[in-house]
Design an enzyme around this catalytic site. Structure first.
Site, mmCIF file in Angstrom:
data_model
loop_
_atom_site.group_PDB
_atom_site.id
_atom_site.type_symbol
_atom_site.label_atom_id
_atom_site.label_comp_id
_atom_site.label_asym_id
_atom_site.label_seq_id
_atom_site.Cartn_x
_atom_site.Cartn_y
_atom_site.Cartn_z
ATOM 1 N N CYS A 149 -13.546 -82.484 76.928
ATOM 2 C CA CYS A 149 -13.941 -83.236 78.120
ATOM 3 C C CYS A 149 -15.436 -83.545 78.131
ATOM 4 O O CYS A 149 -15.836 -84.694 78.335
ATOM 5 C CB CYS A 149 -13.536 -82.493 79.386
ATOM 6 S SG CYS A 149 -14.002 -80.744 79.404
ATOM 7 N N HIS A 166 -17.128 -80.847 85.883
ATOM 8 C CA HIS A 166 -18.412 -80.547 85.281
ATOM 9 C C HIS A 166 -19.453 -81.528 85.831
ATOM 10 O O HIS A 166 -19.115 -82.629 86.268
ATOM 11 C CB HIS A 166 -18.373 -80.731 83.760
ATOM 12 C CG HIS A 166 -17.352 -79.902 83.052
ATOM 13 N ND1 HIS A 166 -17.277 -78.542 83.149
ATOM 14 C CD2 HIS A 166 -16.361 -80.252 82.183
ATOM 15 C CE1 HIS A 166 -16.293 -78.082 82.390
ATOM 16 N NE2 HIS A 166 -15.713 -79.099 81.806
#
Lengths: 348, 348, 348, 348
Positions: free
Chosen positions: A141, A222
């Site tokens: 990711c 994130h």
């Protein structure tokens, strides 16, 4: 041609890829391989997904009253490719034990070492490198988000002198209740660079990039704080134009739209009715985009649960030469209901 | 000379300054001004600290059974200086209403605008600027930590081309249960630079510094990821030497001492028996210190509750010309039981 | 007589017992057994505590530059009793492998099964059951808190019909950064009763008690919501009197002292200068104490890191017949600087 | 008849009611009244929802480029009823200033005092009390969940002696990033009973209920630990049957389906493709359901963002006499895609 797909592992990533494959008209989901009978398997069946498991696990499913269609062997003989979404390191084991001996093609996730595959992959940055490959690794990711961002400038001919990226990682996914931290910031790792910088180089070998990373007690997304040093001055105007036009990059305005935190970005996706509230695009904070001479600073949110899903779809197309790069990206995005306004796809 | 001190505001910062003043032999704590009767006031009394309050608040304290020694007016006529540790912006109001009309000297905290004082202050970076000043502003926790770090190199003659610092802020102090975020990362602010960069320039006007900041759901410490670009190559060896020798900078080793997160740093302080588990030094993660040619990367923990305490003590000495810079730093550190091994104080 | 004590395991509990033993005049800390060289060991040495380790671990300590005084065998031959503060289940292994074969006495913690010891122990509730015993198990933090609370009424002759207790557990200790949950409430377990009810019965066999438990993302303290049904009406006045007079039970007033959350209780302990900010007493929320006819409702905070420390000290005295129950409790509390005002100790 | 509905307030609750109203065939959403231009308004428009605002706010929306259809006055003259989903206390102000003077009907939320309306409302527990009423108050999320649970037994003729419920509340909704606590458990309030018990009595006046409440750092769901004391023995079998058959009560099995925490329940809803991952039913933990003679213990998850949505729909039907109780419940649930298997709706 319709590519027949089996998915190994049905967790956070695997279940999303399954849903995405079912929306494509050039792919067919044959089934998913699952080890444990649980609510996720039960929901899968309610969506018409067929479950397969290891021979010695069939009993467990029967006991739990969750129907399995067959064993892993039954699935494997009916698929063209396995998308392996197992935990870190298991993909490499599966390759050695299953895929290679049986001559199966496979797509791996970023938790595996780069060596597991013929190429590491990001649709925007290096689609063509994956054409026809037998083993492809879709990067993680964080690496996906950085590769898209850097790729956006590279495909327009910009020269980048150096990238410095600071990652504030979520501690766990929403469904992972045993992982921490609680009330702590963990060095992830303490050493510099973190593994993310070198991992971006598996996709864009020429880039000079340093990364640092910590983990915090959130499950949302994130957060990257990125500093890109270009080879020569840039203007905010040209930067904005590129970012606005690049697929899978969305701009969120904090001041005018009250997007003041990562949770607001997820809330936006929930309100829109996106499946699971997923945000498969890089979520750039528009107000953070700042240019000082040859340096760009910005923040982006990275939805760890879903951001690699479109790249897995594109990796299938590259592997089987189903479409060219931009055709694949456009098709994936349209069928996943990603935002495709503007001039995003004019680059073909 | 013994400087007579009154403290206005007895919260996170005020109560720590009170304890610190009581440990100094050239200062005397006359009393603290508090608005609300609560457990913090009760504990203060048990330590021998005298409480004062506003005239219209005396009743509240009496009703709660917490003794006040007098009103704010009683305190003020007996002190040489007020250390104002009230919430952001209240210090400026107090200056206009109380300190200036009465000709009182005052030390403010970093929540005030720089204009409130004759100088912004960090002991290591600009002690001499504050000598004899009537109003001094001790900069905030984040600015203090950055000023110490940058100052460490500047006092050794290093030239810094640019500082880029990325702040992962704790959302609230341990005692603040109404503030968030929960499960979120907040842009703090979204725009670049955050206010911290310009704030460092109130102490070190010549520095070129960019900062970005987010807030996360922790109460422990702030975490800084810092990138310093020097004017010419540096070696890790010389960098380490400077950091090891600088007062109020501690190195924590993640690999050899298992300090893998900010909570471990606080645990270390708790185990040592430090009052409240405070860490008044910059907590540098030794393993993160990395040099690439002319660039330094590192992480540091910043204990927002206590890091400005020694600077408030030093500010008093500078204001009243009690000591020279290094004498004051050394004295403060010894009496606060900070770590003072090594060659830290050879710079005098 | 001075009892010579070795401590096996130097984590959250072990290090606190070590500090407590050092404050007693009828006990001597010979050393602690530690497996991993880290900051906790380094701090221990700075306090004058001797470290011992397993023979095959000595190298690791030497490599890390942390001095060990000897191996586990060196320690064992010099102690009268081992206080075992190892992780759950390891105590039983140690008993089989080390303590029994060598004829050593031992005190275990509540993570072990009750069968590991001759008696499970809580000072207030069943001190006399442990007198002279060779193996004693100090029950866990939650069981200790419940046993004290129930014991307070039983020693005054009250008859309790039923206890129902609802535990909101902290997810991890402050130093444990890998454990969760983040943003979740975990059934801990889903089934009723949780193990805590039966565990209280190892100390007070006659009590009818049902418990339910969940875990939440905090590190501060456990929170109990307790409902005690007496055999006959009670008045709030008599309940308050008993709670005020019982050692190791403190009342915190939310309304008058602004103790509105568990973090305020820890803040109170930090402000007081207690080592590590520990609260070894049951922290009862005074405002929550409510009586409806024969039913009592209340909330209490339970500091999982430290609440069992005084009981470990008392267990040593019971084992070696050093003191009677109330003498031991009084002595422990005085030397640990617990709050001992009021008529708390008039029960002897 | 099609009831024309305006919604005042477009936050967590208001936006969900808007989506729900649009799914009903006997209601028409005329528009929503919103004060601030933001991403939530932008998404609303993309769904075809018309925005209205206060006259002095029109400018703000125009400036932000978010279209408003008209002012509050334009909306009001076209609706039969306002569903007021404004923050606590604002509903009462709106009633006095707007609804009463204009003779408008209104439905309020549980943040208002009971006195604001002619009746407090829960579909299962007291639908018939609301028939034809001009002002109805849908009780809060916690009260709704408790009323459904208690109501399930009362409508089957069970006699309940006493309910004791212990609420572990989420600290904030996912979108509320300024609210805490972080790493704390807050007494909410410290006193007993919390307001929830008396609030249930506004719906079921005869019930004897005591509640205690704390708030924790999560955003997912509330968690209730409930103890129901019946008037006479009950069997687990009969309890299970009732719970299985009652609409808006779902059983989640922790052991067989690996639903081990509240996050798993939300994950289940996300996987199912429910809008926003909402769970509008009481989420009972099947394994926690335990019977000891005349006492029932259980845990339930309460999704604070959405659980009151179906009750708002039913309240409209009761107000305008559109359907009988069970017809309304069935219709609402079918159109909201709630789980309606089993014999749930045989009670009509």
């Amino acid at each position: 041609m319709t590519v027949k797909i089996g998915i190994m592992g049905y967790g956070t990533i695997g279940k999303r890829i399954a849903d995405a494959v079912m929306r494509m008209d050039d792919m067919e989901l044959i089934g998913v391989i699952k080890q444990t009978p649980d609510y996720e398997g039960e929901v899968a069946i309610s969506k018409g997904i067929k479950l397969y498991t290891y021979e010695d696990r069939v009993n467990k499913f029967e006991k739990a009253g969750i129907r399995v269609t067959g064993t892993i062997n039954d699935l494997i003989k009916n698929v063209d490719v396995i998308i392996d979404a197992t935990p870190d390191g298991v993909g490499a084991e599966n390759k050695a034990k299953i895929y290679e001996p049986l001559g199966l093609r496979a797509i791996f996730q970023g938790g595996e070492e780069a060596e597991v595959a013929d190429t590491s992959f990001n649709a925007l940055a290096n689609y063509d490198m994956a054409i026809g490959k037998r083993f492809i690794r879709v990067v993680s990711c964080n690496t996906t988000a950085l590769s898209r961002l850097i790729g956006a400038f590279l495909i327009h001919g910009y020269k980048i002198r150096k990238v410095r990226a600071y990652l504030v990682r979520r501690g766990a996914d929403p469904r992972e209740f045993k992982k921490g931290p609680i009330n702590d910031v963990v060095f992830n790792p303490a050493t510099v660079p973190s593994h993310h910088g070198p991992d971006v180089q598996t996709v864009i070998p020429t880039i000079d990039i340093i990364t640092m990373a910590v983990a915090v007690p959130t499950t949302m997304m994130h957060l990257h704080m990125v500093n890109i040093e270009f080879d020569g001055q840039v203007s905010k105007g040209e930067i904005m134009k590129i970012l606005e036009e690049t697929p899978r990059i969305l701009l969120f305005n904090s001041a005018s739209r009250k997007i003041e935190s990562l949770a607001q970005i997820i809330e936006w996706a929930r309100d829109l009715g996106r499946l699971r509230g997923d945000v498969m695009e890089n979520a750039l904070i528009e107000d953070s985009i700042t240019v000082f001479q040859n340096e760009l600073f910005l923040m982006q949110g990275v939805h760890q649960e879903s951001i690699v899903v479109p790249e897995n779809i594109d990796a299938v197309r590259a592997m089987f030469k189903l479409s060219s790069k931009w055709d694949s990206i456009r098709k994936t995005d349209l069928r996943l209901n990603l935002i495709t306004t503007g001039k995003n796809y004019n680059l073909a």
